[in-house]
Design an enzyme around this catalytic site. Structure first.
Site, PDB file in Angstrom:
ATOM      1  N   HIS A 133      51.173   4.060  15.634  1.00  0.00           N
ATOM      2  CA  HIS A 133      49.770   4.341  15.335  1.00  0.00           C
ATOM      3  C   HIS A 133      49.291   3.248  14.373  1.00  0.00           C
ATOM      4  O   HIS A 133      50.082   2.699  13.607  1.00  0.00           O
ATOM      5  CB  HIS A 133      49.737   5.712  14.635  1.00  0.00           C
ATOM      6  CG  HIS A 133      48.375   6.270  14.383  1.00  0.00           C
ATOM      7  ND1 HIS A 133      47.582   5.854  13.335  1.00  0.00           N
ATOM      8  CD2 HIS A 133      47.666   7.245  14.996  1.00  0.00           C
ATOM      9  CE1 HIS A 133      46.460   6.549  13.336  1.00  0.00           C
ATOM     10  NE2 HIS A 133      46.481   7.408  14.335  1.00  0.00           N
ATOM     11  N   ASP A 210      57.220   7.837  10.311  1.00  0.00           N
ATOM     12  CA  ASP A 210      55.904   8.450  10.446  1.00  0.00           C
ATOM     13  C   ASP A 210      56.102   9.708  11.291  1.00  0.00           C
ATOM     14  O   ASP A 210      56.291   9.628  12.511  1.00  0.00           O
ATOM     15  CB  ASP A 210      54.963   7.449  11.126  1.00  0.00           C
ATOM     16  CG  ASP A 210      53.643   8.083  11.547  1.00  0.00           C
ATOM     17  OD1 ASP A 210      53.507   9.315  11.429  1.00  0.00           O
ATOM     18  OD2 ASP A 210      52.764   7.339  12.016  1.00  0.00           O
ATOM     19  N   GLN A 213      53.358  13.303  14.246  1.00  0.00           N
ATOM     20  CA  GLN A 213      53.350  14.022  15.532  1.00  0.00           C
ATOM     21  C   GLN A 213      54.647  14.779  15.784  1.00  0.00           C
ATOM     22  O   GLN A 213      54.812  15.389  16.845  1.00  0.00           O
ATOM     23  CB  GLN A 213      53.103  13.030  16.686  1.00  0.00           C
ATOM     24  CG  GLN A 213      51.765  12.333  16.619  1.00  0.00           C
ATOM     25  CD  GLN A 213      50.590  13.274  16.867  1.00  0.00           C
ATOM     26  OE1 GLN A 213      50.758  14.381  17.379  1.00  0.00           O
ATOM     27  NE2 GLN A 213      49.409  12.846  16.482  1.00  0.00           N
ATOM     28  N   LYS A 236      47.558  18.465  11.136  1.00  0.00           N
ATOM     29  CA  LYS A 236      48.090  18.462  12.503  1.00  0.00           C
ATOM     30  C   LYS A 236      49.070  19.620  12.722  1.00  0.00           C
ATOM     31  O   LYS A 236      49.612  19.784  13.809  1.00  0.00           O
ATOM     32  CB  LYS A 236      48.791  17.132  12.785  1.00  0.00           C
ATOM     33  CG  LYS A 236      47.820  15.950  12.848  1.00  0.00           C
ATOM     34  CD  LYS A 236      48.505  14.693  13.248  1.00  0.00           C
ATOM     35  CE  LYS A 236      47.669  13.458  12.976  1.00  0.00           C
ATOM     36  NZ  LYS A 236      46.579  13.260  13.937  1.00  0.00           N
ATOM     37  N   CYS A 374      44.116   5.156  18.578  1.00  0.00           N
ATOM     38  CA  CYS A 374      44.595   4.392  17.394  1.00  0.00           C
ATOM     39  C   CYS A 374      45.937   3.721  17.669  1.00  0.00           C
ATOM     40  O   CYS A 374      46.763   3.595  16.753  1.00  0.00           O
ATOM     41  CB  CYS A 374      44.706   5.273  16.152  1.00  0.00           C
ATOM     42  SG  CYS A 374      43.151   5.968  15.649  1.00  0.00           S
TER      43      CYS A 374
HETATM   44  N1  PLP Z   1      50.613   8.519  12.627  1.00  0.00           N
HETATM   45  C1  PLP Z   1      50.507   9.139  13.799  1.00  0.00           C
HETATM   46  C2  PLP Z   1      51.631   9.044  14.782  1.00  0.00           C
HETATM   47  C3  PLP Z   1      49.362   9.868  14.091  1.00  0.00           C
HETATM   48  O1  PLP Z   1      49.244  10.485  15.263  1.00  0.00           O
HETATM   49  C4  PLP Z   1      48.322   9.924  13.138  1.00  0.00           C
HETATM   50  C5  PLP Z   1      47.063  10.636  13.438  1.00  0.00           C
HETATM   51  O2  PLP Z   1      46.682  10.779  14.571  1.00  0.00           O
HETATM   52  C6  PLP Z   1      48.500   9.276  11.918  1.00  0.00           C
HETATM   53  C7  PLP Z   1      49.659   8.577  11.694  1.00  0.00           C
HETATM   54  C8  PLP Z   1      47.455   9.328  10.858  1.00  0.00           C
HETATM   55  O3  PLP Z   1      47.332  10.624  10.374  1.00  0.00           O
HETATM   56  P1  PLP Z   1      46.166  11.000   9.338  1.00  0.00           P
HETATM   57  O4  PLP Z   1      44.887  10.613  10.040  1.00  0.00           O
HETATM   58  O5  PLP Z   1      46.302  12.466   9.171  1.00  0.00           O
HETATM   59  O6  PLP Z   1      46.405  10.217   8.118  1.00  0.00           O
END
Ligand code: PLP
Length: 416
Positions: A133, A210, A213, A236, A374
């Site tokens: 992401h 990270d 998900q 999430k 993203c």
């Molecule tokens: N990393 C992953 C894999 C994500 O799917 C997301 C959000 O869609 C993020 C990071 C960023 O999360 P946040 O917008 O809650 O900071």
């Protein structure tokens, strides 16, 4: 309940009872029952989480860690209990390793900035994967540029699986940190984290995961994964927005400088210098998102009440049902077919733009996300503008899948 592979699975009526905890799912959109399939963007919230926030403001509201008065002490206790709940949820060794952040992006930025100030020099490298992401690319891009360091990329194949065989070759004594997602948000690939951390450990390189998900769908144990940092977002996983967790091993957090300065993160201040608070407070400048932390704790309770294994099985059942129903539709093409997947169904319909399909699904009450999610480098690699993404949660049901199928059929008819 029925026994399946030694997991007690809720039956259909129990899943419906859980579904009834989510008031928003009763909503109608454009004259149709809402079919919410954008769970990877944010999950819906059960009434228990919503009530926790209301209760906080009606009965507990006071700033934490600073008042001698009773209300502040009660509020501090509740806030710190939420930290301990998050610690247990991911099986961290100590509450000092649990830092409240605004979410995953904020947690990754915290590590990127703080770690790079202490450990990144010109010529050094940060290794990320081709599945990330933007939140796990851009912070590293900024800090590597600032420090004269470089980003290296672990590639993937057409199925959306990382080429693990190349991992060792990409690591050298210039590599200072590895940052990889547990689960891809755009393709649903579940990455083999334990294998990656085992190799990284042989080279003595810290690994940031990270987990945005992963945490809503899988049982996560940071000690078993043997990672150094793990980041996730409350919103999430049934919790409120604006709250997230950074897990970091004390060994690293102690060596890293603060990310932000302000109240709460200091021990003493004068005009020449300041000394910093102990962990985790050293990384929590300013008044925290107190009701967010309490809401997150309730969300954790809710998930654990159902059980992460049951949630996983339920969601994969819905994902497979949807894949089965949609794959015979004209022009359907699955994007991301890794052998280990989470309940993210990314697809295209030949000749149709994902955006147009998304708009027509919305007109029929079906909320999906379209675009690059993203993850522009993932779309560039696949040579596509984006996908249509239906992402499932345990509170979806078979009717949701059938409404998605019917709406997609109609969209294809209209647009072809
Ligand atoms: N990393 C992953 C894999 C994500 O799917 C997301 C959000 O869609 C993020 C990071 C960023 O999360 P946040 O917008 O809650 O900071």
């Amino acid at each position: 309940m029925k026994l399946n592979n030694k997991i007690l699975l809720p039956d259909a009526s129990e899943w419906e009872r859980y579904r009834n905890d989510f008031p928003i799912l009763k909503k109608r959109i454009n004259g149709y029952p809402l079919v919410y399939l954008d769970n990877a963007a944010t999950s819906q919230k059960p009434r228990q989480v919503i009530q926790t926030i209301v209760d906080y403001y009606e009965t507990l509201n006071a700033n934490v860690h600073r008042g001698v008065h009773t209300l502040s002490q009660i509020s501090t206790d509740a806030f710190e209990q939420a930290r301990i709940k998050a610690q247990a949820f991911i099986n961290a060794e100590s509450h000092r390793e649990i830092i409240f952040t605004k979410g995953t992006s904020n947690a990754i930025n915290l590590v990127a900035y703080s770690f790079s100030r202490a450990f990144l020099s010109p010529g050094d490298e940060v290794l990320v994967s081709a599945l990330e992401h933007h939140s796990n690319i851009v912070p590293w891009q900024i800090v590597t540029k600032e420090r004269g360091a470089h980003l290296r990329i672990l590639p993937m194949n057409e199925k959306g699986e990382l080429l693990i065989g190349q991992f060792s070759n990409l690591i050298s004594d210039k590599t200072k940190i590895i940052a990889i997602s547990h689960v891809s948000n755009s393709l649903g690939t579940v990455n083999p984290i334990s294998e990656l951390t085992r190799i990284a450990r042989q080279h003595g390189i810290p690994v940031l995961i990270d987990g945005a998900q992963a945490v809503p769908h899988l049982k996560v144990d940071v000690q078993a994964l043997d990672c150094d940092f793990y980041c996730f977002s409350g919103h999430k996983m049934l919790g409120p927005t604006g709250i997230g967790i950074l897990f970091g091993k004390e060994e690293w957090l102690n060596k890293m400088p603060p990310f932000e300065g302000g109240g709460e993160m200091i021990q003493s201040v004068n005009y020449n210098d300041s000394t910093y608070n102990e962990l985790p407070f050293k990384f929590e400048a300013g008044t925290p998102h107190i009701e967010g932390a309490l809401g997150l704790a309730t969300a954790i309770d809710y998930l654990l009440h159902i059980g992460m294994d049951s949630i996983h099985q339920r969601e994969m059942f819905l994902y497979k049902l949807a894949l089965n129903r949609l794959s015979d539709l004209p022009g359907f093409k699955l994007v991301g077919s890794a052998s280990d997947k989470s309940p993210v169904l990314s697809f295209l319909i030949d000749g149709l733009h994902p955006y147009d399909v998304g708009v027509l699904l919305d007109k029929q009450g079906v909320a999906v996300r379209t675009g690059h999610h993203c993850t522009q480098p993932v779309m560039d690699f696949m040579q596509i503008p984006g996908t249509i993404r239906a992402s499932f949660s345990f509170y979806n049901n078979e009717d949701d899948v059938l409404q998605l199928e019917a709406a997609l059929k109609k969209a294809i008819q209209i647009l072809s």
